[in-house]
Enzyme design. Structure first.
Site, PDB file in Angstrom:
ATOM      1  N   GLN A 103      60.947  18.422  22.065  1.00 34.24           N
ATOM      2  CA  GLN A 103      61.400  17.658  20.899  1.00 34.24           C
ATOM      3  C   GLN A 103      62.323  18.466  19.994  1.00 34.24           C
ATOM      4  O   GLN A 103      63.406  18.000  19.628  1.00 34.24           O
ATOM      5  CB  GLN A 103      60.195  17.176  20.084  1.00 34.24           C
ATOM      6  CG  GLN A 103      60.647  16.414  18.837  1.00 34.24           C
ATOM      7  CD  GLN A 103      59.510  15.682  18.144  1.00 34.24           C
ATOM      8  OE1 GLN A 103      58.377  15.698  18.605  1.00 34.24           O
ATOM      9  NE2 GLN A 103      59.799  15.029  17.051  1.00 34.24           N
ATOM     10  N   GLY A 158      54.077  22.463  23.532  1.00 35.71           N
ATOM     11  CA  GLY A 158      53.781  22.727  24.938  1.00 35.71           C
ATOM     12  C   GLY A 158      55.016  22.731  25.807  1.00 35.71           C
ATOM     13  O   GLY A 158      55.197  23.581  26.674  1.00 35.71           O
ATOM     14  N   THR A 159      55.919  21.755  25.568  1.00 37.36           N
ATOM     15  CA  THR A 159      57.100  21.633  26.426  1.00 37.36           C
ATOM     16  C   THR A 159      58.082  22.762  26.146  1.00 37.36           C
ATOM     17  O   THR A 159      58.533  23.458  27.059  1.00 37.36           O
ATOM     18  CB  THR A 159      57.795  20.273  26.206  1.00 37.36           C
ATOM     19  OG1 THR A 159      56.836  19.235  26.394  1.00 37.36           O
ATOM     20  CG2 THR A 159      58.925  20.084  27.196  1.00 37.36           C
ATOM     21  N   GLU A 217      79.775  39.703  23.910  1.00 37.28           N
ATOM     22  CA  GLU A 217      79.969  40.675  22.832  1.00 37.28           C
ATOM     23  C   GLU A 217      78.778  40.703  21.871  1.00 37.28           C
ATOM     24  O   GLU A 217      78.463  41.741  21.307  1.00 37.28           O
ATOM     25  CB  GLU A 217      81.230  40.342  22.023  1.00 37.28           C
ATOM     26  CG  GLU A 217      82.495  40.869  22.638  1.00 37.28           C
ATOM     27  CD  GLU A 217      83.711  40.514  21.802  1.00 37.28           C
ATOM     28  OE1 GLU A 217      83.719  40.806  20.597  1.00 37.28           O
ATOM     29  OE2 GLU A 217      84.645  39.928  22.359  1.00 37.28           O
ATOM     30  N   THR A 273      51.977  22.695  12.950  1.00 37.61           N
ATOM     31  CA  THR A 273      51.930  21.345  13.522  1.00 37.61           C
ATOM     32  C   THR A 273      50.898  21.264  14.633  1.00 37.61           C
ATOM     33  O   THR A 273      50.624  20.196  15.143  1.00 37.61           O
ATOM     34  CB  THR A 273      53.294  20.941  14.105  1.00 37.61           C
ATOM     35  OG1 THR A 273      53.689  21.941  15.036  1.00 37.61           O
ATOM     36  CG2 THR A 273      54.339  20.815  13.019  1.00 37.61           C
ATOM     37  N   GLU A 325      58.080  14.009  28.003  1.00 36.71           N
ATOM     38  CA  GLU A 325      57.769  12.608  27.711  1.00 36.71           C
ATOM     39  C   GLU A 325      59.022  11.943  27.161  1.00 36.71           C
ATOM     40  O   GLU A 325      59.913  12.605  26.643  1.00 36.71           O
ATOM     41  CB  GLU A 325      56.569  12.498  26.771  1.00 36.71           C
ATOM     42  CG  GLU A 325      56.696  13.263  25.479  1.00 36.71           C
ATOM     43  CD  GLU A 325      57.105  12.349  24.364  1.00 36.71           C
ATOM     44  OE1 GLU A 325      56.529  11.260  24.267  1.00 36.71           O
ATOM     45  OE2 GLU A 325      58.013  12.712  23.614  1.00 36.71           O
TER      46      GLU A 325
END
Length: 447
Positions: free
Chosen positions: A11, A144-145, A254, A179, A71
């Protein structure tokens, strides 16, 4: 061409990605459907912006990017949003079930099913490049993702594209705002990968950016859109010299050369100035010395840590707009004479500057004012260790009781991976401490 492929994961990665591509399109005059009225050489891929956009024969400009999530809801917003015609449907990859804030699901079970599809799409983008320079990877490590699938993709990119640079823009958990309860686990497990598989990682945290929005833009309750627009300005400034022809260009490789003194010490702080609302900008002319001072202010840092507690190893200043080298040199000399900005003994000079004459663009109706000149700083400061020690401390409190560990083991992880990742971070904190404490004569060896 020196093309760059952007990979937006989870997300946070996707929403930051939306803000970035919206801004790039504005800067280059590319319409929401990918057409570009100002492009006179239709179908010819030698324009500077072709590092980020590929061009079809019909004159449509397509971002060299993929968006991945386990998802569909967040990616569906891109599929139905204002820029839906900009992307090819195959660039938007979504699974059916999410990672449920669990690194192991993103990395081992759910993520494994989608990773080959992602790499296939990356391969298509890479084959379309004449001289691929590297990857920009956007993710957050609290969920998690972003953490699990993000790490998995980075590991696989290292195998498939060993020599290409990988720059991470990584959103770390904030000190106060959380969160998910398991953020410390996900972050530590993911940082273990970032250490190994990115060349430079720019740390961002939402709380620091909230504070900047509240303080400098007078937004009482900033939304993710407000935060992401600010983040996108930083990323745009970093990539300006790849997308426009400028005076003193700075290449992605660089950054690495100038900012990373030892391979593992590659976590950067970033700051941007001026962050100013339209009402105020009307009354203030911000000069080069003023904006240069501003980016060194602790309150300008996009991650919650105080650079005065550490020493700088190096910093990159990327100016854009109405700026001449003479002003930059003068501003840098002033900073060097300030005692508040300390450098490690080993790198007394430590400044790399870039200038691009393209003035900063702002999203119409956004919070930021249109200004004549701006500067973005990416710096390597030993104080970044504060970010890690905070997360490590929270990790230790939970791991001592083995709280929540069964969720990870149940998805095929071994408990040993927790302690291995945690030890890796302990060594990283120590390495930062040593760099900061180093005298001119004692050589410290760093792995």
């Amino acid at each position: 061409m020196r093309e760059i492929i952007s990979i937006h994961i989870g997300q946070a990665g996707i929403q930051v990605g939306n803000a970035c591509w919206e801004l790039y399109c504005l800067e280059h005059g590319i319409q929401q459907d990918g057409t570009m009225p100002s492009d006179t050489t239709v179908g010819v891929a030698h324009d500077a912006f072709n590092t980020f956009f590929s061009e079809t024969g019909a004159g449509k400009h397509v971002p060299r990017a993929i968006f991945v999530d386990l998802e569909p809801t967040v990616i569906d917003e891109v599929r139905t949003g204002a820029y839906r015609q900009l992307f090819h449907p195959e660039q938007l990859i979504s699974g059916k079930e999410d990672a449920a804030n669990n690194f192991a699901r993103g990395h081992y079970t759910v993520g494994k099913e989608i990773v080959d599809l992602c790499l296939g799409r990356v391969r298509q983008l890479a084959d379309n490049c004449t001289g691929l320079q590297g990857f920009l990877v956007f993710n957050a490590v609290g969920g998690g993702t972003g953490s699990g699938l993000g790490s998995l993709l980075l590991e696989r990119l290292s195998v498939d594209y060993g020599k290409k640079s990988k720059l991470g823009f990584t959103i770390y958990p904030s000190p106060q705002v959380s969160t998910a309860v398991v953020e410390p686990y996900n972050s530590v497990l993911s940082t273990h990968s970032l250490l190994e598989h990115t060349d430079v990682a720019v740390l961002l945290d939402n709380e620091a950016i909230y504070d900047i929005c509240r303080r400098s833009l007078d937004i009482e309750r900033p939304t993710y859109t407000n935060l992401n627009r600010l983040i996108s300005q930083i990323i745009s400034s970093l990539t300006t010299s790849l997308r426009f022809d400028g005076a003193i260009n700075v290449d992605v490789t660089e950054f690495q050369t100038n900012l990373v003194p030892y391979p593992r010490i590659h976590f950067m702080l970033s700051s941007y100035a001026p962050v100013i609302s339209a009402e105020k900008a009307y009354h203030e002319q911000l000069s080069v010395p003023e904006i240069t001072n501003a980016v060194f202010e602790p309150s300008s840092m996009m991650a919650k840590c105080d650079p005065r507690h550490g020493k700088y190893m190096a910093c990159c200043l990327m100016y854009r707009g109405d700026v001449v080298p003479k002003d930059v040199n003068a501003a840098v000399v002033t900073i060097k004479t300030k005692r508040t900005v300390q450098f490690v003994d080993x790198c007394p000079t430590g400044f790399k500057c870039g200038i691009n004459y393209q003035p900063p663009s702002v999203v119409p109706g956004g919070d930021l004012a249109k200004v004549q000149r701006a500067v973005c700083m990416i710096s390597n400061n030993t104080a970044v260790a504060e970010v890690f020690s905070r997360i490590d401390h929270k990790f230790d409190l939970m791991y001592a009781k083995r709280a929540f560990v069964h969720w990870y083991v149940g998805e095929g992880m071994e408990e040993g991976e927790f302690s291995e990742a945690r030890e890796d971070l302990a060594x990283l904190e120590k390495x930062y401490e040593e760099v900061g404490a180093e005298g001119a004569d004692d050589e410290v060896t760093r792995g």
